[in-house]
Structures are given as C-alpha cells and as structure tokens.
Scaffold this motif. Structure first.
Motif, PDB file in Angstrom:
ATOM      1  N   LEU A  60     -36.903  -5.055 -33.254  1.00 27.77           N
ATOM      2  CA  LEU A  60     -36.387  -6.383 -32.993  1.00 27.77           C
ATOM      3  C   LEU A  60     -37.456  -7.250 -32.331  1.00 27.77           C
ATOM      4  CD1 LEU A  60     -34.210  -8.568 -32.637  1.00 27.77           C
ATOM      5  CD2 LEU A  60     -33.495  -7.381 -30.541  1.00 27.77           C
ATOM      6  N   ALA A  61     -38.136  -6.718 -31.316  1.00 27.75           N
ATOM      7  CA  ALA A  61     -39.176  -7.485 -30.637  1.00 27.75           C
ATOM      8  C   ALA A  61     -40.323  -7.823 -31.593  1.00 27.75           C
ATOM      9  CB  ALA A  61     -39.702  -6.695 -29.432  1.00 27.75           C
ATOM     10  N   ILE A  62     -40.710  -6.871 -32.435  1.00 28.57           N
ATOM     11  CA  ILE A  62     -41.796  -7.126 -33.389  1.00 28.57           C
ATOM     12  C   ILE A  62     -41.416  -8.245 -34.357  1.00 28.57           C
ATOM     13  CG2 ILE A  62     -43.083  -6.125 -35.315  1.00 28.57           C
ATOM     14  CD1 ILE A  62     -43.043  -3.463 -33.819  1.00 28.57           C
ATOM     15  N   PHE A  63     -40.191  -8.199 -34.873  1.00 29.26           N
ATOM     16  CA  PHE A  63     -39.753  -9.222 -35.818  1.00 29.26           C
ATOM     17  C   PHE A  63     -39.670 -10.598 -35.161  1.00 29.26           C
ATOM     18  CE2 PHE A  63     -37.481  -5.700 -38.316  1.00 29.26           C
ATOM     19  CZ  PHE A  63     -38.613  -5.500 -39.088  1.00 29.26           C
ATOM     20  N   LEU A  64     -39.225 -10.641 -33.907  1.00 31.28           N
ATOM     21  CA  LEU A  64     -39.148 -11.925 -33.212  1.00 31.28           C
ATOM     22  C   LEU A  64     -40.543 -12.499 -32.943  1.00 31.28           C
ATOM     23  CD1 LEU A  64     -36.262 -11.288 -30.654  1.00 31.28           C
ATOM     24  CD2 LEU A  64     -36.168 -12.596 -32.781  1.00 31.28           C
ATOM     25  N   LEU A  91     -41.710 -13.790 -36.209  1.00 32.96           N
ATOM     26  CA  LEU A  91     -40.952 -14.971 -36.604  1.00 32.96           C
ATOM     27  C   LEU A  91     -41.423 -16.213 -35.857  1.00 32.96           C
ATOM     28  CD1 LEU A  91     -38.585 -16.115 -38.250  1.00 32.96           C
ATOM     29  CD2 LEU A  91     -37.090 -15.547 -36.333  1.00 32.96           C
ATOM     30  N   VAL A  92     -41.694 -16.082 -34.569  1.00 38.02           N
ATOM     31  CA  VAL A  92     -42.173 -17.230 -33.794  1.00 38.02           C
ATOM     32  C   VAL A  92     -43.540 -17.681 -34.300  1.00 38.02           C
ATOM     33  CG1 VAL A  92     -42.957 -17.964 -31.518  1.00 38.02           C
ATOM     34  CG2 VAL A  92     -40.826 -16.684 -31.745  1.00 38.02           C
ATOM     35  N   GLY A  93     -44.423 -16.729 -34.573  1.00 37.67           N
ATOM     36  CA  GLY A  93     -45.741 -17.090 -35.085  1.00 37.67           C
ATOM     37  C   GLY A  93     -45.663 -17.837 -36.408  1.00 37.67           C
ATOM     38  N   ILE A  94     -44.801 -17.377 -37.316  1.00 39.08           N
ATOM     39  CA  ILE A  94     -44.635 -18.050 -38.606  1.00 39.08           C
ATOM     40  C   ILE A  94     -44.015 -19.427 -38.422  1.00 39.08           C
ATOM     41  CG2 ILE A  94     -43.429 -17.934 -40.821  1.00 39.08           C
ATOM     42  CD1 ILE A  94     -43.685 -14.905 -40.696  1.00 39.08           C
ATOM     43  N   ALA A  95     -43.016 -19.532 -37.552  1.00 41.63           N
ATOM     44  CA  ALA A  95     -42.341 -20.814 -37.338  1.00 41.63           C
ATOM     45  C   ALA A  95     -43.292 -21.862 -36.773  1.00 41.63           C
ATOM     46  CB  ALA A  95     -41.141 -20.618 -36.406  1.00 41.63           C
ATOM     47  N   ILE A  96     -44.130 -21.490 -35.808  1.00 45.39           N
ATOM     48  CA  ILE A  96     -45.076 -22.451 -35.231  1.00 45.39           C
ATOM     49  C   ILE A  96     -46.060 -22.923 -36.296  1.00 45.39           C
ATOM     50  CG2 ILE A  96     -46.942 -22.735 -33.567  1.00 45.39           C
ATOM     51  CD1 ILE A  96     -44.210 -22.754 -32.294  1.00 45.39           C
ATOM     52  N   ASP A  97     -46.504 -22.012 -37.132  1.00 51.31           N
ATOM     53  CA  ASP A  97     -47.446 -22.400 -38.187  1.00 51.31           C
ATOM     54  C   ASP A  97     -46.791 -23.344 -39.190  1.00 51.31           C
ATOM     55  OD1 ASP A  97     -50.114 -21.844 -39.636  1.00 51.31           O
ATOM     56  OD2 ASP A  97     -48.616 -21.408 -41.175  1.00 51.31           O
ATOM     57  N   LEU A  98     -45.558 -23.052 -39.589  1.00 49.12           N
ATOM     58  CA  LEU A  98     -44.891 -23.883 -40.593  1.00 49.12           C
ATOM     59  C   LEU A  98     -44.479 -25.238 -40.039  1.00 49.12           C
ATOM     60  CD1 LEU A  98     -42.618 -21.256 -42.404  1.00 49.12           C
ATOM     61  CD2 LEU A  98     -44.769 -22.236 -43.202  1.00 49.12           C
TER      62      LEU A  98
END
Length: 309
Positions: free
Chosen positions: A275-279, A282-289
C-alpha cells in the motif's frame, strides 16, 4: 542579321528572363501567404472518444495487465502469501486506512513536506544555477561540487541531518534541499550552455544586461533545460523525503508515506508495505501529470515543437 539572332536568343531563355524580371506584387503576396501558413499552427481539439482512446486506454490497460499477472502469481503459489499478498488484501488495507482516517493524513503529510521543500530548493537552486552558469570563477569552484552532490545518494544525508537538527521537520527539509538543489542548479546551467551565443550578444546590444538580461534573455533561452532540471529536482526531493521518513521516526513527525512503509516492515505486513509503495508511486505520477507535463507541453508549444490538440 547577327543582331537579330542575338536578340532572339536572349528572349528564348525563359529562366534568365524570369530571373531578371522584378517580382510582381501578386507573387510577393502569394509568398507571404505561404510563409504565414507555414508559421501558423492549427489548433484542432480531438474528440473526447479519441482522447480517451489515445491517452486513457493505454495506462488503464497496463494497470489491468499488471493486476491480472499479479493475481495469477498469487493463485499459482509461486511466492508464499506472507511475501506476496493478493490485490484484494492490499485493497482491504486501503479500505481500513480510509475508515480509520489515516490514509489522507499520511498522503498529505508527505506531499506537503515534499512540495514545500521543493519550493525552497527552487528558490535556492535557481540563483545558484545562474551564478554558476554566468560567472566563470564560480563555475570552476562550485560546478564540480554540484555534480558530486547530485550523484550522492540522498539517504547519506539523513544521519548527519538528524545529528545536526534533531528529529523534526527542519531535518526533513534539509535532506530535501541537499538532494534537490544540485539537480535544479545543474539543469539551469545546462540550459544556459545551450543558448546560442547570438541571442546573448543581441540582448547585450539591446541593453539587456545584468538582471534584465537574465530575466528577458537567459531564463527564456534556458527554459527547456531548466524545466528538465526542475523535474529531476522534484524526483530527488521526493526520494530524499521518503528516505528521511523511513529512517527517522518520531511521534512529533507524524506518519508520512515513508513511515507507513517502515511500519509495514516492522509489523511484517506486506499488504501495508505494498500500500505504501503504491501511494508513493501514485503521488509521483500525479505531480508529474498535474504540474510538470502541462508546463512541458506549454514550453514546447510556445517554441513550435508541439501541435495543440
């Protein structure tokens, strides 16, 4: 007779006659219209269905394939359950964290730290990069140090930062700065090095020197390299923060995503670890997008390298 033949020969050469004849206004107008058509970029908005097919379907398909392969590995028993939880177990961990009210708190704790630390790195790294790029002595003295700091793993700064500053947010920000400032500064230096010298000479001729030249000539010319440095700086900020949260734990620091990952390891809960790895991912991808990809498209579109759609 010879003069008559010579005149006929000149008139019989259409290429030479056309080259000597001055351009008519209609020809110049047509040439200007053609150049305007080449310079103009047609902005055509793609239909929603086409946008979904090109931009949404590929990542959704990739995620679905990963989930299917993951579930098949669990069913096949390739890895014991305590090492590889099923997707449903990880989803159960998400539901539990949501119902307990800790999911958003963990995300916000890390995201707020990461963004604030990145903004501090931006404020420090930008003038430092300009100074290194424009002053030869400073470049010779500090340039190699910045390159060395950029290659140094961020986790190496956590122990001295804890000793110097203690277990508090200041320690977290110090680790972020030490990881992100060299990347931002080096990205700006690389962008400045790629500016054609003619632009700089033209700016000086027009009176754009000092801070005015840096704002109107150097920064716009170095924007592609600077933006690449910003993206790399954010990546270093995020990784540095995760390393600091994993190693340094204190009730005063709260529970960020890195601490959530470490708690999963201490509790031998692989579902919490996943769960921590996916979060974190997910945050890294969201900031980039949400931040860097729109900025990159805007810069490319402004330079005629990307067609608006």
């Amino acid at each position: 007779m010879a003069a008559t033949d010579h005149t006929v020969t000149l008139d019989a050469d259409p290429a030479k006659a056309d080259s000597d004849e001055p351009r008519r206004p209609s020809d110049l107008a047509g040439l200007e219209a053609g150049l305007d058509a080449l310079d103009s970029v047609q902005s055509v908005r793609a239909p929603l269905r086409e946008t979904l097919r090109r931009k949404v379907l590929p990542p959704v398909t990739a995620v679905a394939v990963v989930l299917v392969v993951w579930q098949l590995l669990v069913w096949a028993g390739v890895v014991p359950d305590y090492k590889l939880p099923s997707p449903s177990e990880v989803w159960g961990e998400v539901r539990t964290a949501w119902l307990q009210g800790t999911l958003l708190d963990s995300i916000w704790t890390s995201v707020s730290r990461g963004l604030f630390g990145f903004l501090l790195a931006l404020v420090i790294g930008t003038p430092l990069g300009l100074l290194v790029a424009r002053v030869r002595f400073v470049r010779s003295a500090i340039g190699p140090i910045l390159s060395g700091l950029q290659s140094l793993p961020s986790v190496a700064w956590v122990p001295p930062a804890v000793i110097w500053l203690g277990l508090n947010d200041s320690m977290m920000y110090a680790v972020i700065l030490l990881g992100a400032v060299p990347s931002i500064a080096n990205g700006l230096v690389a962008g400045v090095d790629q500016i054609p010298p003619l632009y700089l000479r033209a700016g000086r001729t027009l009176g754009a020197t000092g801070l005015r030249g840096a704002w109107h000539i150097v920064m716009p010319g170095a924007l592609p390299g600077y933006l690449a440095g910003l993206k790399q700086g954010w990546a270093f900020s995020w990784r540095s923060l995760m390393a600091a949260e994993i190693i340094a734990s204190s009730p005063d620091l709260g529970v960020g995503l890195g601490q959530l990952l470490e708690n999963g390891r201490n509790n031998s809960s692989m579902s919490q670890v996943f769960l921590a790895i996916f979060l974190i991912l997910l945050v890294g991808i969201a900031i980039d997008l949400l931040i860097f990809s729109p900025l990159e498209r805007k810069v490319l579109r402004g330079r005629g390298l990307l067609v608006s759609r």
